[in-house]
Design a protein around this motif. Structure first.
Motif, short mmCIF file in Angstrom:
data_model
loop_
_atom_site.label_atom_id
_atom_site.label_comp_id
_atom_site.label_asym_id
_atom_site.label_seq_id
_atom_site.Cartn_x
_atom_site.Cartn_y
_atom_site.Cartn_z
N ARG A 1 0.83 -1.21 0.00
CA ARG A 1 0.00 0.00 0.00
C ARG A 1 0.87 1.26 0.00
N SER A 2 2.17 1.10 -0.19
CA SER A 2 3.07 2.25 -0.24
C SER A 2 3.02 2.87 -1.63
N HIS A 3 2.81 4.16 -1.69
CA HIS A 3 2.74 4.85 -2.98
C HIS A 3 4.15 5.00 -3.56
N VAL A 4 4.28 4.66 -4.85
CA VAL A 4 5.58 4.79 -5.52
C VAL A 4 5.39 5.58 -6.81
N PRO A 5 6.39 6.37 -7.20
CA PRO A 5 6.25 7.25 -8.37
C PRO A 5 6.14 6.50 -9.69
N LEU A 6 5.42 7.11 -10.63
CA LEU A 6 5.32 6.64 -12.01
C LEU A 6 5.87 7.73 -12.91
#
Length: 383
Positions: A306-311
């Motif tokens: 559930r950790s947000h990671v960049p795109l």
């Protein structure tokens, strides 16, 4: 002893030695999941239909008795406060579920209407019976046929002399049912379901397995894939339904005024929001190269991140992946992601940040349709 907090309750993260066992039960047999911590409300009174129509983005005049709707509700700025289900029990009675406490908001919007709203979270329990063999378990439990119960419909029943309300709903994207029962009979019902399900290979399932299944089904989660407008600290943390995939498809402007309608109409006149929720498939070869660079075999954790990671599109960040998981059924890495509208078309190639041994790299990802896993049995009706 794997537990997590859910709305003030302890919920099991896992019962088995590994969440794979419980996930496999959801997809191959039957699983029983305690979803009682959902916030639950009973809406009654002569103006109950008008009240529901005032609050939700869908046209509540079309909600039939014994039908269940998935929907969301917005604040006056057209930003989503929460999403949940509404079941019409009779002409003037509804059962409303939510992820966040909503009693104050609901009562505020009942001004001038002859309607009563009561929280029944602590008196009404809910068990989700999910999986391809769930119908067999339910029929063995109740002694009644359920093959004709349509998707998102309800029926009252009895299980070993326990009164239950059955809805053909769930959060797994599979064939499944949710059993609504008085809280003081919930443990008895749990034991009865497990007993009836033994010949079907039933397993209790926790939140870790459920999280994988719901991502495969393309289902969003509050405070993970979007932030409630009540908790948004800056404008970018608040989302309109049109930024959240299926929620935008539920908005009905051809109805009486509802909370947030004018703001949403203005958003659409302006060309729509600048970001969209999409599905991503992550290329395996790219992941392999990142691990090989550290002399490691590729590893995908057996749970949802559930950790947000960049795109990125090229060198520019265009969004972030919000829920990422390995799909055991599809044998692919998949993710739900919020991206700029210009990069939201199916087939668009992006790169997702991926960390191996504390070293950040990027792997190719492609925008795809959701749900990632669309099982015909989920909605099929049999005689």
């Amino acid at each position: 002893m794997q537990w997590r907090e859910w709305s003030g309750y302890f919920a099991a993260s896992a019962y088995a030695d590994a969440p794979d066992i419980e996930y496999n039960a959801i997809r191959e047999a039957a699983a029983l999941i305690d979803v009682s911590p959902l916030y639950k409300y009973e809406v009654t009174g002569p103006d109950a239909p008008s009240f529901v129509d005032r609050v939700i983005v869908r046209d509540a005049r079309k909600l039939q008795i014994d039908q269940v709707w998935y929907t969301c509700w917005c604040d006056e700025h057209g930003k989503v406060m929460d999403d949940g289900t509404i079941t019409r029990l009779d002409e003037t009675t509804y059962r409303w579920t939510a992820a966040d406490p909503s009693l104050r908001w609901l009562r505020m919007n009942a001004t001038g209407l002859d309607v009563q709203i009561e929280e029944v979270t602590e008196t009404l329990a809910a068990l989700a019976l999910q999986g391809p063999l769930s119908r067999g378990v339910l029929e063995a439990l109740t002694g009644q046929p359920f093959g004709d119960l349509r998707y998102f419909r309800r029926r009252a029943s009895q299980a070993r002399k326990i009164a239950i309300d059955v809805t053909r709903t769930g959060y797994t994207g599979d064939l499944g049912y949710e059993l609504w029962v008085a809280a003081d009979r919930a443990v008895d019902l749990w034991d009865a379901v497990i007993g009836a399900g033994i010949p079907y290979g039933i397993q209790p399932a926790g939140m870790l397995a459920l999280d994988i299944a719901r991502v495969e089904a393309g289902l969003i989660l509050l405070e993970v894939d979007y932030t409630s407008s009540r908790h948004a600290l800056i404008p970018e943390q608040a989302y309109s339904p049109f930024e959240l995939g299926i929620l935008g498809k539920l908005v009905t402007f051809d109805k009486d005024d509802f909370v947030g309608k004018r703001a949403l109409q203005a958003e659409q006149r302006g060309g729509g929001p600048l970001r969209r929720l999409v599905g991503l498939e992550i290329e395996w070869n790219g992941l392999e190269k990142l691990y090989a660079a550290q002399d490691l075999p590729p590893v995908m954790q057996p749970t949802t991140s559930r950790s947000h990671v960049p795109l990125f599109a090229g060198r520019k960040q265009v969004g972030r992946a919000t829920s990422t998981t390995w799909s055991p059924t599809l044998k692919k890495g998949v993710a739900l992601a919020s991206v700029s509208a210009a990069q939201s078309s199916v087939g668009t190639e992006l790169s997702v940040e991926w960390t191996v041994e504390a070293r950040r790299g990027r792997a190719l990802a492609k925008v795809v349709e959701t749900p990632f896993l669309n099982l015909p049995r989920k909605t099929a009706v049999s005689s």
